[in-house]
Design a protein around this motif. Structure first.
Motif, PDB file in Angstrom:
ATOM      1  N   GLU A 246      60.196  -2.910  48.905  1.00 31.45           N
ATOM      2  CA  GLU A 246      60.707  -1.604  48.505  1.00 31.45           C
ATOM      3  C   GLU A 246      61.879  -1.737  47.543  1.00 31.45           C
ATOM      4  O   GLU A 246      61.988  -0.995  46.566  1.00 31.45           O
ATOM      5  CB  GLU A 246      61.135  -0.811  49.751  1.00 31.45           C
ATOM      6  N   ARG A 247      62.776  -2.714  47.801  1.00 27.64           N
ATOM      7  CA  ARG A 247      63.925  -2.892  46.931  1.00 27.64           C
ATOM      8  C   ARG A 247      63.499  -3.443  45.566  1.00 27.64           C
ATOM      9  O   ARG A 247      64.068  -3.087  44.533  1.00 27.64           O
ATOM     10  CB  ARG A 247      64.953  -3.807  47.586  1.00 27.64           C
ATOM     11  N   VAL A 248      62.498  -4.323  45.568  1.00 25.91           N
ATOM     12  CA  VAL A 248      61.996  -4.841  44.293  1.00 25.91           C
ATOM     13  C   VAL A 248      61.340  -3.712  43.500  1.00 25.91           C
ATOM     14  O   VAL A 248      61.513  -3.604  42.289  1.00 25.91           O
ATOM     15  CB  VAL A 248      61.017  -6.003  44.524  1.00 25.91           C
ATOM     16  N   ALA A 249      60.581  -2.859  44.193  1.00 24.10           N
ATOM     17  CA  ALA A 249      59.953  -1.723  43.515  1.00 24.10           C
ATOM     18  C   ALA A 249      61.012  -0.808  42.909  1.00 24.10           C
ATOM     19  O   ALA A 249      60.862  -0.318  41.775  1.00 24.10           O
ATOM     20  CB  ALA A 249      59.071  -0.950  44.490  1.00 24.10           C
ATOM     21  N   ALA A 250      62.110  -0.582  43.657  1.00 24.81           N
ATOM     22  CA  ALA A 250      63.184   0.263  43.137  1.00 24.81           C
ATOM     23  C   ALA A 250      63.841  -0.379  41.923  1.00 24.81           C
ATOM     24  O   ALA A 250      64.230   0.311  40.963  1.00 24.81           O
ATOM     25  CB  ALA A 250      64.215   0.519  44.231  1.00 24.81           C
ATOM     26  N   MET A 251      63.962  -1.709  41.938  1.00 23.78           N
ATOM     27  CA  MET A 251      64.536  -2.408  40.791  1.00 23.78           C
ATOM     28  C   MET A 251      63.642  -2.266  39.565  1.00 23.78           C
ATOM     29  O   MET A 251      64.117  -1.974  38.459  1.00 23.78           O
ATOM     30  CB  MET A 251      64.749  -3.880  41.139  1.00 23.78           C
ATOM     31  N   LEU A 252      62.313  -2.434  39.745  1.00 23.55           N
ATOM     32  CA  LEU A 252      61.383  -2.265  38.638  1.00 23.55           C
ATOM     33  C   LEU A 252      61.449  -0.839  38.088  1.00 23.55           C
ATOM     34  O   LEU A 252      61.454  -0.626  36.871  1.00 23.55           O
ATOM     35  CB  LEU A 252      59.961  -2.579  39.096  1.00 23.55           C
ATOM     36  N   GLU A 253      61.522   0.114  38.994  1.00 23.87           N
ATOM     37  CA  GLU A 253      61.576   1.510  38.569  1.00 23.87           C
ATOM     38  C   GLU A 253      62.840   1.792  37.761  1.00 23.87           C
ATOM     39  O   GLU A 253      62.824   2.570  36.799  1.00 23.87           O
ATOM     40  CB  GLU A 253      61.506   2.418  39.790  1.00 23.87           C
ATOM     41  N   ASP A 266      49.844 -11.770  32.598  1.00 18.96           N
ATOM     42  CA  ASP A 266      48.632 -12.342  33.204  1.00 18.96           C
ATOM     43  C   ASP A 266      48.163 -11.520  34.396  1.00 18.96           C
ATOM     44  O   ASP A 266      47.756 -12.057  35.433  1.00 18.96           O
ATOM     45  CB  ASP A 266      48.876 -13.785  33.634  1.00 18.96           C
ATOM     46  N   GLY A 267      48.240 -10.199  34.260  1.00 16.56           N
ATOM     47  CA  GLY A 267      47.646  -9.313  35.260  1.00 16.56           C
ATOM     48  C   GLY A 267      48.550  -8.863  36.380  1.00 16.56           C
ATOM     49  O   GLY A 267      48.111  -8.099  37.252  1.00 16.56           O
ATOM     50  N   SER A 268      49.803  -9.281  36.396  1.00 13.45           N
ATOM     51  CA  SER A 268      50.696  -8.826  37.464  1.00 13.45           C
ATOM     52  C   SER A 268      52.151  -9.028  37.058  1.00 13.45           C
ATOM     53  O   SER A 268      52.467  -9.856  36.196  1.00 13.45           O
ATOM     54  CB  SER A 268      50.427  -9.567  38.773  1.00 13.45           C
ATOM     55  N   ALA A 269      53.025  -8.241  37.677  1.00 12.28           N
ATOM     56  CA  ALA A 269      54.469  -8.437  37.546  1.00 12.28           C
ATOM     57  C   ALA A 269      54.914  -9.250  38.756  1.00 12.28           C
ATOM     58  O   ALA A 269      54.870  -8.760  39.890  1.00 12.28           O
ATOM     59  CB  ALA A 269      55.191  -7.100  37.499  1.00 12.28           C
ATOM     60  N   ASP A 270      55.296 -10.499  38.543  1.00  8.17           N
ATOM     61  CA  ASP A 270      55.665 -11.408  39.627  1.00  8.17           C
ATOM     62  C   ASP A 270      57.171 -11.629  39.619  1.00  8.17           C
ATOM     63  O   ASP A 270      57.742 -12.077  38.614  1.00  8.17           O
ATOM     64  CB  ASP A 270      54.942 -12.747  39.477  1.00  8.17           C
ATOM     65  N   PHE A 275      67.622 -15.574  46.091  1.00  7.20           N
ATOM     66  CA  PHE A 275      68.307 -16.018  47.308  1.00  7.20           C
ATOM     67  C   PHE A 275      67.380 -16.742  48.272  1.00  7.20           C
ATOM     68  O   PHE A 275      67.755 -17.750  48.865  1.00  7.20           O
ATOM     69  CB  PHE A 275      68.939 -14.815  48.027  1.00  7.20           C
ATOM     70  N   CYS A 276      66.183 -16.203  48.474  1.00  5.75           N
ATOM     71  CA  CYS A 276      65.308 -16.764  49.507  1.00  5.75           C
ATOM     72  C   CYS A 276      63.996 -17.304  48.955  1.00  5.75           C
ATOM     73  O   CYS A 276      63.234 -17.947  49.687  1.00  5.75           O
ATOM     74  CB  CYS A 276      65.020 -15.720  50.589  1.00  5.75           C
ATOM     75  N   GLY A 277      63.697 -17.042  47.684  1.00  8.63           N
ATOM     76  CA  GLY A 277      62.465 -17.545  47.102  1.00  8.63           C
ATOM     77  C   GLY A 277      61.237 -16.714  47.377  1.00  8.63           C
ATOM     78  O   GLY A 277      60.137 -17.049  46.925  1.00  8.63           O
ATOM     79  N   GLN A 278      61.374 -15.611  48.106  1.00 13.13           N
ATOM     80  CA  GLN A 278      60.236 -14.756  48.410  1.00 13.13           C
ATOM     81  C   GLN A 278      59.635 -14.201  47.114  1.00 13.13           C
ATOM     82  O   GLN A 278      60.354 -13.748  46.222  1.00 13.13           O
ATOM     83  CB  GLN A 278      60.667 -13.601  49.315  1.00 13.13           C
ATOM     84  N   ALA A 279      58.305 -14.256  47.016  1.00 12.04           N
ATOM     85  CA  ALA A 279      57.614 -13.770  45.824  1.00 12.04           C
ATOM     86  C   ALA A 279      57.051 -12.374  46.076  1.00 12.04           C
ATOM     87  O   ALA A 279      56.499 -12.100  47.152  1.00 12.04           O
ATOM     88  CB  ALA A 279      56.489 -14.725  45.435  1.00 12.04           C
ATOM     89  N   TYR A 280      57.188 -11.503  45.102  1.00 15.12           N
ATOM     90  CA  TYR A 280      56.643 -10.145  45.157  1.00 15.12           C
ATOM     91  C   TYR A 280      55.782  -9.941  43.918  1.00 15.12           C
ATOM     92  O   TYR A 280      56.229 -10.207  42.796  1.00 15.12           O
ATOM     93  CB  TYR A 280      57.763  -9.112  45.198  1.00 15.12           C
ATOM     94  N   SER A 281      54.551  -9.467  44.103  1.00 17.07           N
ATOM     95  CA  SER A 281      53.614  -9.288  43.007  1.00 17.07           C
ATOM     96  C   SER A 281      53.166  -7.828  42.941  1.00 17.07           C
ATOM     97  O   SER A 281      52.801  -7.231  43.976  1.00 17.07           O
ATOM     98  CB  SER A 281      52.403 -10.201  43.192  1.00 17.07           C
ATOM     99  N   PHE A 282      53.196  -7.257  41.742  1.00 16.43           N
ATOM    100  CA  PHE A 282      52.789  -5.870  41.518  1.00 16.43           C
ATOM    101  C   PHE A 282      51.700  -5.844  40.451  1.00 16.43           C
ATOM    102  O   PHE A 282      51.885  -6.395  39.360  1.00 16.43           O
ATOM    103  CB  PHE A 282      53.987  -5.025  41.062  1.00 16.43           C
TER     104      PHE A 282
END
Length: 305
Positions: A246-253, A266-270, A275-282
């Motif tokens: 949700e926070r990543v989505a808010a940042m993109l917005e 290449d088909g997605s926003a990665d 801080f933690c290395g967690q990957a989020y793909s949109f």
């Protein structure tokens, strides 16, 4: 002070508050091992940066035992040299995280003396508490003058000036542990006339390796044997990150449609949390959906935090 300690205290990853009744002094001790290891393994830093980041992480945790925090408290160092940013945070829930950023095109060593970080270097303590009734968070920031060689001395000067209370601080970190001990004179006439001076002289006998290796009860009993040490309770500390989809989505917005669409490669926003290395793909469709939904109730963050 002689030492016969073990490699790691049994009460690691814990914050302990205490009083020295006879001296009229309050204190906080922090020790990090597993939580510090998780911060450290997410970045490959020179030894000097590792030490400063460990000390800053221990300090952020220490300060949550000293001031009222129902959100999060952070320590941030910025400079114009090779060490560009150093950030450490502890939340009211006892979660810690930290990161440092270096200038990749600068081969110079990072100085251990804070006064050598550059004329424009700055150090800040920021407290962000929850707002009442759904309002914006309440944010307070204090700027710490870089007129001392170490974080501990810089923070001592800051608390003496901002709170007008004598303060002592010792911070230590190595490749496996980070720790901190903070003393502050109680306001008013608590304790005997010589209590603060006596506590300070005893404090000065503590070595960084002892701070890293002794459990809280052992450390306080050996350091202040005649001062009436009274433990006020403790709480666990652990590594955790506040990032979320949700926070990543808010940042993109917050970037706006054009920049958010440009992030699709290449088909997605990665996006990876630093801080933690967690990957989020949109997917492209998910990015477009961000700009067709109702606006958020609160302003979106300016970056992934």
């Amino acid at each position: 002070m002689a030492t016969d300690c073990t490699d790691q205290p049994q009460d690691s990853d814990r914050l302990t508050r205490f009083l020295l009744d006879r001296a009229g002094v309050r204190g906080v001790r922090v020790h990090l091992s597993d939580s510090w290891a998780q911060v450290r393994e997410r970045g490959h830093y020179p030894p000097t940066v590792t030490e400063i980041l460990g000390e800053a992480t221990a300090a952020a945790a220490l300060f949550t035992g000293h001031v009222k925090v129902d959100g999060r408290l952070s320590v941030q160092l910025r400079g114009p040299g090779r060490l560009r940013t150093l950030f450490a945070e502890c939340t009211a829930a006892g979660t810690v995280r930290g990161i440092a950023r270096l200038a990749g095109d600068d081969p110079s060593p990072v100085p251990r003396d804070l006064r050598e970080l550059g004329a424009d270097a700055m150090l800040a303590i920021t407290i962000e508490n929850r707002g009442l009734s759904g309002r914006e968070p309440v944010r307070y920031q204090g700027i710490v003058a870089l007129e001392a060689d170490s974080l501990a001395t810089a923070f001592e000067q800051y608390f003496r000036q901002s709170e007008q209370l004598p303060t002592r601080l010792l911070l230590a970190a190595d490749g496996s542990q980070a720790a901190g001990l903070m003393l502050q004179k109680l306001p008013g006439d608590e304790g005997d006339d010589d209590g603060w001076n006596r506590a300070g002289m005893l404090f000065d006998t503590l070595r960084p390796d002892e701070l890293l290796q002794w459990p809280a009860e052992t450390l306080l009993a050996r350091l202040f044997p005649e001062e009436g040490v009274r433990l006020l309770g403790d709480r666990p500390l652990r590594f955790a990150c506040s990032c979320s989809r949700e926070r990543v989505a808010a940042m993109l917005e917050s970037l706006g449609p054009d920049e958010a669409r440009a992030a699709v490669i290449d088909g997605s926003a990665d996006i990876h949390c630093e801080f933690c290395g967690q990957a989020y793909s949109f997917s492209p469709g998910e990015v477009e959906a961000l700009f067709s939904r109702p606006g958020p109730d609160t302003p979106a963050p300016g970056g992934l935090q």
